[in-house]
Design a protein around this motif. Structure first.
Motif: not given
Length: 425
Positions: A76-80, A95-103
């Motif tokens: 899982y590649e996540l961006t905070f 939090w972004y999962d790939q380019t999608q806003l996740a939380y």
């Protein structure tokens, strides 16, 4: 030689352990949010489940790498991204999962909740993501913590087909709602009921409905709702102005619950059509709690002279002692085959989860490695897992799973022999 290689590979597969999941997290911060990012990364690394491998990059620089990543199954590649709004004195985290806003979540020092809760909320998303992957793929050894949100997560229940796990959470707007965990998809969905708080969700025997304790009418009542279009089809089961609580299913069309009365409380049986009757318990208890049913036997907690114990009411009206020591026993749960009783007890000085073999009378603790209070055990439909809630220090409870491995003999029993229980006197 070929046979040797194959045998060696099989040996490595079984001995070296299970495959794992990897978290690759890129943290992006500013001078104002650097401390927040560091705090979030510390919580993630300290609470990381086993078989999870972590790589952290901070503003383009490698910050941390933990574990051996040679047995990775999923990455899982996540961006905070953390920002600070000086005009409102407010921190925003996403939090972004790939380019999608996740939380996303936010915090201001003016908020009533502590900063540590905000940090835990920030950290919960990747932790729950990998935890649910481990659960979904059956890649854990003994214990697996399921929830990491700083909210209340407790009162679990499995659906009969093992597809869902329901529990109570207040992670949505601070109100206690039923959360539905899809065990196959590894996804948590909250089912809010406007104007109500919910407790003790229980799946019907056919798995299509949820029974629960709620406050939709201003005080505690018992309700039933379907899983589909749930909010439009909530049915009130209990009656009167006295609080009703601790519901369970007796059969597919009948529910059992406890309701306060003038002199304590009473056990009531009600059909979905609201035909109610009181269950007579011949042995005098000051109060009764937490009923659960296996076949035609009702197990419950009885209070007598400040002592809580677990008892059974059989179909012939006899009350027998199932487990009652000088300590307190709560939260009875019966295994799918009726042989094992799981319960919480404070014999260790705090509450731990115990299991009793109702055939051999052997007892053992299944949370001995968790030095915190644990309550509300429930068996999975296949009897291989016990779920429960852990209360860690000053934090709100979280859901944990433990693999159930009986330590008693392999002798099978479809039902519990009556001789294994002592009659009340």
């Amino acid at each position: 030689m070929r046979r040797f290689i194959i045998a060696f590979l099989l040996f490595c597969f079984f001995v070296c352990g299970l495959s794992g999941v990897q978290l690759k997290i890129e943290f992006k911060s500013s001078a104002d949010t650097k401390i927040l990012v560091e705090d979030v990364s510390k919580v993630i690394s300290s609470l990381l489940p086993e078989k999870t491998y972590l790589e952290i990059t901070l503003d383009g620089s490698n910050l941390l790498a933990t574990g051996d990543s040679t047995q990775i199954d999923t990455v899982y590649e996540l961006t905070f991204i953390a920002t600070y709004d000086a005009t409102q004195n407010k921190y925003n985290a996403s939090w972004y999962d790939q380019t999608q806003l996740a939380y996303s979540c936010s915090y201001s020092p003016k908020d009533q909740r502590p900063y540590s809760d905000f940090v835990r909320e920030c950290a919960h998303y990747p932790l729950e993501k990998v935890s649910l992957w481990l659960l979904k793929n059956d890649q854990f050894e003994k214990y697996l913590r399921i929830t990491y949100h700083p909210s209340v997560d407790e009162y679990g229940s499995f659906s009969p087909d093992g597809k869902y796990f329901a529990f109570i959470t207040d992670r949505l707007s601070g109100n206690r709602n039923i959360a539905l965990l899809d065990l196959q998809a590894g996804k948590i969905t909250v089912l809010p009921v406007a104007g109500s708080s919910e407790y003790f969700p229980r799946f019907s025997p056919d798995g299509k409905r949820l029974l629960f304790q709620g406050s939709l009418h201003g005080f505690w009542n018992i309700y039933v709702m379907p899983l589909e279009n749930y909010s439009k089809n909530i049915v009130l089961i209990s009656a009167g102005n006295n609080p009703a609580y601790n519901p369970c299913w007796y059969d597919d069309g009948t529910v059992l619950y406890v309701q306060d009365s003038e002199y304590g409380n009473r056990l009531l049986l009600s059909t979905i059509a609201k035909k109610r009757k009181q269950i007579e318990i011949p042995y005098p208890f000051e109060m009764v709690f937490s009923p659960t049913v296996y076949k035609d036997t009702i197990y419950f907690v009885g209070l007598k002279e400040s002592d809580f114990g677990i008892y059974a009411l059989t179909s012939d009206g006899t009350v027998t002692v199932v487990e009652n020591t000088v300590f307190n026993e709560h939260d009875p749960a019966i295994s799918p085959d009726g042989r094992y009783l799981a319960y919480s007890c404070n014999i260790t000085g705090y509450y731990t989860i115990w299991v009793k073999d109702l055939f051999t009378q052997e007892k053992w603790c299944i949370t001995q490695d968790i030095p915190h209070d644990a309550f509300y055990p429930v068996f999975s439909p296949d009897g291989k897992v016990v779920a429960f809630s852990v209360y860690e220090g000053n934090f709100e409870p979280d859901i944990w799973f433990v693999r159930f491995r009986p330590v008693s003999s392999t002798l099978q029993a479809e039902s519990v022999p009556r001789s294994s229980r002592a009659p009340c006197h």
